[in-house]
Design an enzyme around this catalytic site. Structure first.
Site, PDB file in Angstrom:
ATOM      1  N   LEU A  71       0.840  -1.221   0.000  1.00 27.71           N
ATOM      2  CA  LEU A  71       0.000   0.000   0.000  1.00 27.71           C
ATOM      3  C   LEU A  71       0.862   1.253   0.000  1.00 27.71           C
ATOM      4  O   LEU A  71       0.603   2.224   0.704  1.00 27.71           O
ATOM      5  CB  LEU A  71      -0.941  -0.049   1.212  1.00 27.71           C
ATOM      6  CG  LEU A  71      -1.858  -1.285   1.236  1.00 27.71           C
ATOM      7  CD1 LEU A  71      -2.739  -1.282   2.488  1.00 27.71           C
ATOM      8  CD2 LEU A  71      -2.700  -1.379  -0.031  1.00 27.71           C
ATOM      9  N   VAL A 127       4.717  -4.128  -5.007  1.00 28.99           N
ATOM     10  CA  VAL A 127       5.877  -4.165  -4.100  1.00 28.99           C
ATOM     11  C   VAL A 127       7.137  -3.938  -4.943  1.00 28.99           C
ATOM     12  O   VAL A 127       7.095  -4.098  -6.177  1.00 28.99           O
ATOM     13  CB  VAL A 127       5.958  -5.533  -3.375  1.00 28.99           C
ATOM     14  CG1 VAL A 127       4.752  -5.744  -2.465  1.00 28.99           C
ATOM     15  CG2 VAL A 127       6.103  -6.679  -4.362  1.00 28.99           C
ATOM     16  N   ALA A 185      10.437  -4.195  -7.089  1.00 30.03           N
ATOM     17  CA  ALA A 185      10.970  -5.269  -7.947  1.00 30.03           C
ATOM     18  C   ALA A 185      12.107  -5.964  -7.194  1.00 30.03           C
ATOM     19  O   ALA A 185      12.786  -5.366  -6.363  1.00 30.03           O
ATOM     20  CB  ALA A 185      11.487  -4.659  -9.252  1.00 30.03           C
ATOM     21  N   ASN A 229       7.750  -2.702 -11.373  1.00 25.33           N
ATOM     22  CA  ASN A 229       8.671  -2.603 -12.517  1.00 25.33           C
ATOM     23  C   ASN A 229       9.665  -3.749 -12.485  1.00 25.33           C
ATOM     24  O   ASN A 229      10.870  -3.551 -12.499  1.00 25.33           O
ATOM     25  CB  ASN A 229       9.417  -1.263 -12.456  1.00 25.33           C
ATOM     26  CG  ASN A 229       8.667  -0.167 -13.185  1.00 25.33           C
ATOM     27  OD1 ASN A 229       7.819  -0.435 -14.017  1.00 25.33           O
ATOM     28  ND2 ASN A 229       8.954   1.070 -12.836  1.00 25.33           N
ATOM     29  N   LYS A 263       7.268  -2.517 -20.961  1.00 29.31           N
ATOM     30  CA  LYS A 263       7.310  -1.428 -19.974  1.00 29.31           C
ATOM     31  C   LYS A 263       8.750  -0.966 -19.787  1.00 29.31           C
ATOM     32  O   LYS A 263       9.029   0.230 -19.653  1.00 29.31           O
ATOM     33  CB  LYS A 263       6.741  -1.888 -18.631  1.00 29.31           C
ATOM     34  CG  LYS A 263       6.902  -0.893 -17.470  1.00 29.31           C
ATOM     35  CD  LYS A 263       6.311   0.477 -17.738  1.00 29.31           C
ATOM     36  CE  LYS A 263       6.162   1.377 -16.559  1.00 29.31           C
ATOM     37  NZ  LYS A 263       7.331   1.939 -15.936  1.00 29.31           N
ATOM     38  N   HIS A 272       9.439   1.088 -22.656  1.00 28.98           N
ATOM     39  CA  HIS A 272       8.708   2.366 -22.430  1.00 28.98           C
ATOM     40  C   HIS A 272       9.592   3.291 -21.600  1.00 28.98           C
ATOM     41  O   HIS A 272       9.758   4.473 -21.900  1.00 28.98           O
ATOM     42  CB  HIS A 272       7.386   2.088 -21.696  1.00 28.98           C
ATOM     43  CG  HIS A 272       6.778   3.294 -21.049  1.00 28.98           C
ATOM     44  ND1 HIS A 272       7.218   3.783 -19.825  1.00 28.98           N
ATOM     45  CD2 HIS A 272       5.780   4.112 -21.440  1.00 28.98           C
ATOM     46  CE1 HIS A 272       6.517   4.859 -19.508  1.00 28.98           C
ATOM     47  NE2 HIS A 272       5.636   5.079 -20.464  1.00 28.98           N
ATOM     48  N   ASN A 273      10.183   2.737 -20.545  1.00 28.70           N
ATOM     49  CA  ASN A 273      11.036   3.561 -19.679  1.00 28.70           C
ATOM     50  C   ASN A 273      12.312   3.997 -20.384  1.00 28.70           C
ATOM     51  O   ASN A 273      12.813   5.098 -20.150  1.00 28.70           O
ATOM     52  CB  ASN A 273      11.339   2.810 -18.378  1.00 28.70           C
ATOM     53  CG  ASN A 273      10.173   2.883 -17.415  1.00 28.70           C
ATOM     54  OD1 ASN A 273       9.013   2.950 -17.833  1.00 28.70           O
ATOM     55  ND2 ASN A 273      10.466   2.886 -16.136  1.00 28.70           N
ATOM     56  N   HIS A 302      40.361 -12.206 -38.271  1.00 27.30           N
ATOM     57  CA  HIS A 302      38.971 -12.564 -37.953  1.00 27.30           C
ATOM     58  C   HIS A 302      38.133 -12.863 -39.188  1.00 27.30           C
ATOM     59  O   HIS A 302      36.991 -13.291 -39.093  1.00 27.30           O
ATOM     60  CB  HIS A 302      38.310 -11.430 -37.158  1.00 27.30           C
ATOM     61  CG  HIS A 302      38.901 -11.262 -35.790  1.00 27.30           C
ATOM     62  ND1 HIS A 302      38.879 -12.234 -34.824  1.00 27.30           N
ATOM     63  CD2 HIS A 302      39.598 -10.226 -35.243  1.00 27.30           C
ATOM     64  CE1 HIS A 302      39.498 -11.821 -33.733  1.00 27.30           C
ATOM     65  NE2 HIS A 302      39.952 -10.601 -33.966  1.00 27.30           N
TER      66      HIS A 302
HETATM   67  C1  6PG Z   1       6.066   5.171 -15.181  1.00 24.13           C
HETATM   68  C2  6PG Z   1       7.476   5.562 -14.764  1.00 24.13           C
HETATM   69  C3  6PG Z   1       7.914   4.855 -13.506  1.00 24.13           C
HETATM   70  C4  6PG Z   1       9.418   5.048 -13.258  1.00 24.13           C
HETATM   71  C5  6PG Z   1       9.700   6.103 -12.241  1.00 24.13           C
HETATM   72  C6  6PG Z   1      11.181   6.172 -11.861  1.00 24.13           C
HETATM   73  O1  6PG Z   1       5.929   4.626 -16.289  1.00 24.13           O
HETATM   74  O2  6PG Z   1       5.159   5.468 -14.399  1.00 24.13           O
HETATM   75  O3  6PG Z   1       8.345   5.156 -15.830  1.00 24.13           O
HETATM   76  O4  6PG Z   1       7.643   3.477 -13.669  1.00 24.13           O
HETATM   77  O5  6PG Z   1       9.948   3.909 -12.720  1.00 24.13           O
HETATM   78  O6  6PG Z   1       9.280   7.299 -12.796  1.00 24.13           O
HETATM   79  O7  6PG Z   1      11.968   6.093 -13.002  1.00 24.13           O
HETATM   80  P1  6PG Z   1      13.571   6.343 -12.945  1.00 24.13           P
HETATM   81  O8  6PG Z   1      14.001   6.440 -11.499  1.00 24.13           O
HETATM   82  O9  6PG Z   1      14.178   5.140 -13.604  1.00 24.13           O
HETATM   83  O10 6PG Z   1      13.785   7.622 -13.670  1.00 24.13           O
END
Ligand code: 6PG
Length: 502
Positions: A12, A84, A86, A113, A205, A208-209, A476
């Site tokens: 939470l 929780v 990763a 994540n 994801k 995405h990051n 090589h």
């Molecule tokens: C999201 C963000 C999130 C991310 C944090 C910290 O999609 O909501 O990408 O998951 O983990 O913003 O990101 P960094 O510490 O790696 O910048």
């Protein structure tokens, strides 16, 4: 406690409690649990405040005090969401759920994540004990509370049970406009999708990051170019960025940047930008993306450069010392009308963004090939149009490119819409990178984005010389253009001979 609650949430913290309230908003009865009982208490306070009579009359959110009580309060077959950190905590919680009597047809959904390969291990490890499923959540606290983008992965059967919940709590887009909408209607499209088997949800994801890191770094480079190169102040830059929101650069991250630039420090009343330490943090997802791109041989150079840029920023002490030793260019001013440079920067940022997204989608495609996932790239772009951190107008254009023709499947750069955009605007892209370098502004992502474009469109790269070098000192071998096989030249001989390896 009755065993009739719809959903369970474990963890939470900011994201977990926001997900609980989002679920309750969408009509679900939720049993929540956290080892830290204070977090349970604060969730109940938020529920009373934000859900009001629904909470007081129906107790749609209840907090349990043990894993056993949590399981007993959920109707079977159960659906539990983990929020929780990763890493090993995920497995600790899974073991506790097994001890508490979780059943084989219960589903545990990891919303953290987590590293996608860990997710694949867990799906195998817990098979038969319960169904380990994953749903990556993007959008931060506000997204989790009011509508995130959700990328699910794992057993397709689990999606049939969890998917309807995710589609309800996800952000929505109006299919007629492609824009985010809060108004539920027949045109609302949920930003939630089943991405694929195994760790596919957590994988996209992660990318995405990686794209998020590149997007953020590109905006930061544009800022430094305007601030130090063109000597504009924060307010002037905020105005420029804000004006760009009306066009193809419209994005959440640009919006956020305007807010940060305009913010004053509540303590000193100075611009907040003047007091924030210029050392970037990173929890690791961008780094994972760069590492994976190297492992797969995917040229995601702008994403990797954005991680290096954070690393360089973290070497603050070294940079302070070096700033007293190393010279930049003699400042001769920008040498031309600022407005034309600002307009060129807009186009450069747009081209660089396309390049970074093309790299991200190329990485996902190479991963899907390696890891045997079937990923719908158009659908992925669609669910990134709202809720997630990289939500931006460009994602609608990307989704359309995938829908319109096959080129996009190979690389977004060569899809007609983007090929034309980059061709029309490349002179501004080049001019901006050149001017930034001339002014001594570090632009690792702007410059690598055009290096990717020039490298990708180049029929002949100088790798012929590189192969010659490798064969000269390491024997090589190299391939020829004119016939199959691998060859070596006996460089050391007076009359070097061509030897065919195979
Ligand atoms: C999201 C963000 C999130 C991310 C944090 C910290 O999609 O909501 O990408 O998951 O983990 O913003 O990101 P960094 O510490 O790696 O910048």
């Amino acid at each position: 406690m009755s065993d009739s609650r719809d959903l369970g949430v474990i963890g939470l913290g900011v994201m977990g409690s926001s997900l609980v309230l989002n679920m309750a908003d969408n009509g679900y009865s939720v049993a929540a649990f956290d080892l830290d009982h204070e977090k349970g208490e604060s969730l109940l306070n938020r529920a009373a405040e934000e859900l009001q009579e629904r909470q007081t009359q129906q107790q749609c959110v209840q907090v349990t005090t043990s894993y056993t009580e949590l399981l007993q309060s959920l109707r079977s077959p159960r659906i539990l969401f983990l929020s929780v950190p990763a890493g090993p905590v995920v497995d600790d919680v899974c073991e506790k759920l097994i001890d508490a009597g979780i059943q084989a047809d219960d589903i545990v959904v990891d919303t953290g994540n987590s590293l996608w390969s860990d997710t694949e291990v867990r799906q195998a490890k817990y098979k038969g004990k319960f169904i380990f499923f994953s749903t990556a959540v993007s959008g931060g606290e506000l997204g989790a509370r009011h509508g995130p983008a959700l990328m699910a992965g794992g057993d397709k059967y689990a999606w049939t049970r969890v998917g309807p919940v995710l589609e309800k709590i996800a952000a929505k887009v109006d299919s007629r406009t492609g824009k985010p909408t809060e108004e539920p209607s027949e045109f609302s499209e949920a930003c939630a999708a089943y991405i694929g088997s195994g760790g596919a949800g957590h994988y996209v994801k992660m990318v995405h990051n990686g794209i998020e890191y590149a997007d953020m770094q590109l905006i930061c480079e544009a800022f430094q170019y305007l601030n130090e190169g063109l000597e504009l102040n924060y307010a002037e830059i905020a105005d420029i960025f804000e004006s760009w929101l009306a066009g193809p650069l419209d994005s959440y991250l640009l919006e956020v940047s305007v807010a940060v630039l305009r913010q004053t420090d509540p303590e000193t009343q100075a611009p907040l930008m003047d007091v924030i330490l210029d050392m970037a943090g990173q929890k690791g997802t961008g780094r994972w993306t760069a590492i994976n791109s190297l492992e797969l041989g995917a040229p995601a150079m702008t994403i990797a450069q954005s991680v290096y840029a954070r690393a360089l920023s973290a070497r603050k002490d070294a940079r302070v010392r070096a700033s007293k030793i190393l010279d930049g260019p003699l400042s001769e001013g920008v040498g031309e009308e600022k407005q034309s440079l600002i307009e060129a920067l807009h186009d450069a940022l747009l081209c660089a963004k396309v390049s970074a997204y093309a790299q991200g989608f190329e990485l996902i495609a190479l991963a899907a090939e390696d890891y045997e996932w079937k990923i719908d790239y158009g659908k992925l772009a669609k669910i990134w149009r709202a809720g997630c951190i990289i939500r931006a107008k460009i994602l609608g254009d990307i989704a359309q490119s995938y829908a319109d023709e096959s080129h996009a499947q190979e690389n977004l750069l060569i899809s007609p819409v983007f090929a034309k955009l980059l061709s029309d605007k490349q002179s501004h892209w080049r001019k901006t990178v050149a001017k930034a370098v001339e002014l001594g502004i570090p632009v690792p992502c702007l410059s690598s984005s055009i290096a990717y474009y020039d490298g990708y469109r180049c029929e002949r790269l100088p790798a012929n010389l590189l192969q010659g070098q490798r064969d000269f000192f390491g024997a090589h071998g190299f391939q020829r253009l004119d016939r199959p096989g691998t060859f070596h030249l006996t460089w050391e001989e007076q009359q070097p001979q061509l030897v065919q390896f195979k």
